[in-house]
Write a protein that holds these residues in place. Sequence first.
Motif, PDB file in Angstrom:
ATOM      1  N   LEU A 190       0.774  -1.190  -0.409  1.00 27.61           N
ATOM      2  CA  LEU A 190       0.003  -0.222   0.051  1.00 27.61           C
ATOM      3  C   LEU A 190       1.075   1.339   0.310  1.00 27.61           C
ATOM      4  CD1 LEU A 190      -3.197   1.072   0.424  1.00 27.61           C
ATOM      5  CD2 LEU A 190      -2.442   1.073   2.664  1.00 27.61           C
ATOM      6  N   GLY A 191       2.134   1.325   0.759  1.00 30.25           N
ATOM      7  CA  GLY A 191       2.756   2.838   1.169  1.00 30.25           C
ATOM      8  C   GLY A 191       3.395   2.645  -0.076  1.00 30.25           C
ATOM      9  N   ARG A 192       4.311   1.565  -1.077  1.00 32.80           N
ATOM     10  CA  ARG A 192       4.296   1.831  -2.395  1.00 32.80           C
ATOM     11  C   ARG A 192       3.449   2.145  -3.210  1.00 32.80           C
ATOM     12  NH1 ARG A 192      10.266  -0.952  -2.554  1.00 32.80           N
ATOM     13  NH2 ARG A 192      10.471  -2.152  -0.925  1.00 32.80           N
ATOM     14  N   SER A 193       2.743   1.833  -3.129  1.00 28.60           N
ATOM     15  CA  SER A 193       1.438   2.289  -4.293  1.00 28.60           C
ATOM     16  C   SER A 193       0.780   3.736  -4.512  1.00 28.60           C
ATOM     17  CB  SER A 193      -0.081   1.135  -3.995  1.00 28.60           C
ATOM     18  OG  SER A 193       0.608   0.310  -4.695  1.00 28.60           O
ATOM     19  N   LEU A 194       1.146   4.116  -2.797  1.00 23.33           N
ATOM     20  CA  LEU A 194       0.942   5.526  -2.333  1.00 23.33           C
ATOM     21  C   LEU A 194       2.381   6.338  -3.071  1.00 23.33           C
ATOM     22  CD1 LEU A 194      -0.547   7.798  -1.118  1.00 23.33           C
ATOM     23  CD2 LEU A 194       0.851   7.524   1.188  1.00 23.33           C
ATOM     24  N   THR A 195       3.118   5.892  -2.942  1.00 22.84           N
ATOM     25  CA  THR A 195       4.797   6.545  -3.188  1.00 22.84           C
ATOM     26  C   THR A 195       4.440   7.136  -5.203  1.00 22.84           C
ATOM     27  OG1 THR A 195       5.625   5.494  -1.385  1.00 22.84           O
ATOM     28  CG2 THR A 195       7.213   7.255  -3.691  1.00 22.84           C
ATOM     29  N   GLY A 196       3.936   5.743  -5.812  1.00 16.50           N
ATOM     30  CA  GLY A 196       4.326   6.048  -7.169  1.00 16.50           C
ATOM     31  C   GLY A 196       2.105   5.830  -7.393  1.00 16.50           C
TER      32      GLY A 196
END
Lengths: 333, 247
Positions: A184-190
């Motif tokens: 979820l956090g990685r997707s948020l950065t994306g």
Amino acid sequence: MFRHTPLRYIALALLAAGALFQAATAGYFGLEILIEILILAMLVLALDMVAGFGGMVSLCHGALMGVGAYAFATFGGILGLTPLVSLVGAIALTGATAWVIGAVCARSHGIYFIMATLAFGQMAYSYVFQTPFFGGDDGMGGIERLDLTALGIDLTDSRSFALFCLGVLGLVYLATVAVLRSGLGRSLTGVMHSEQRMRALGLTVWRVKADVFGLSGMIAGLAGALSAMHIMYISPGLLDWTVSGEALVVVILGGLGTLVGPMIGAVALVVLKHELSAITPYWHLVVGLLLIGVVMSRANGIFGWIEAQIGARLDKRLNDITRPQPTEEPRDA
Amino acid sequence: MLETRNLDKSFGAVHVTRDVSFRLEKGERRVILGPNGAGKTTLFNLLAGELIPDSGAIMLAGEDVTSLPVASRARRGLSRSYQKNTLFDGLSVEENLGLAASIHTGFGTRLWGDSLSRPEVREIVEDVAAQVNLQPYLHARVSEVSYGVRRQLEVGVALATRPRVLLMDEPTSGVGPEMAGAFHALLAGLPRDLTILIIEHDMDLAFEVADSITVLNYGEVVFDGAPETARGSDLLKEIYLGSWEHA
């Protein structure tokens, strides 16, 4: 994407050591300042999670903190629930409120996102201010702290409460890092880098934003509940946009998107406020000048400046030390 | 696999897509040709869902996806690469591929655990890196690699969602002849069951990889047929040399 660097570990260790030293040695007034710093640090971690890693610059995190404080006070003082149940309920309610705000605001960007969150925050402030159930502008008093006497901890004692808040802040930091390193956090950065691309990859962007905003709201709610326990009294001023504005100043002052930086910013703001207000009533001017200086320097806050000055050199030196040295081949006779 | 039926799109008085219909069979490689302003990228935006047509329909594997948003189409297997790189510059090549793969596998929205360390995600990352020749650059940051490598990664990110249909908007845009040659090999090496629609200005690439060619001009299809027919077409020459006039 959040990464720990040697410099960040050093900064975390220094912050923790400083807080422990203060908690162990400070008198009543010093402990009050420490608790204020720790609660503000929680709020700015919540804000950095969405602003620094998701590009969602929120002006309603103060109000979310207020929702947490009022929910805690209401559940305990009016509904008669135990402080522990009230705390869990306050965190859940604030998280749900933040999720709705995040879902509604997710389709807006930049200044429009800021204004939309400001509107939500001010709606909450006005509602609480004008509702007799919540005590109106008189606020609510008689708030109890958690009862941890079964564990041998008396939270009515300021030193114990400061150490408790420090422990909670440590857990909040670890949880924040875990979220930012999750899928979820990685997707948020994306999403922060390119919403268009993330959509084209099949991601439901608004849902990711709302989910992380909700998690951030839970941390803000926890900070609010601790704030209510700390003062044992709450007023609508806690929900005012100036609280959100101050949290944003702290995040920018410390270093957006670094997690460590905003905590340093919290220390800097609270210490400056207390030290300077003893000298001059115009202490806001000094903080304002400092903020202007930080912004004009183009460094990413105080910690960003430190990272730019010594972070790269430190990383290189550690790499040189840890890299295996080439061994000399034996020469043929 | 992918079909358009009488697609129409206007921006105010400008009619950019006119009654466009074509059909791609599974595994077909079709190249869209046309001069600047012919409506090629608009057509891609309509297919991907970034624009909604004024009229007409888009069918993906028999399902009408005309009104579906971008993410829903992507989840149904329609992936695209962009003419201008839309990569995540602060991340490594591996993380870029991993981000796409984690969304495809469902780990991109999980709260606990690092999605990039999941075996399902790792498998896709390694597979796609091999397909688009990115193994040597996996740990490099995107901002540190050459433009040609970024173009390969642009395609790789689209492939990491394991698409059924891949839309490629000028994959060789801005690269030199040597790199364009490498792209020929890259496209030839992609799985034959992958349906590919390519916008391309490079005629050599178009004629080499295409099973069929569609030529757009002023937003309408003016040629639809085999590459051999297109190669000798006077109409195509006229369009590219500028003597063709819209009726």
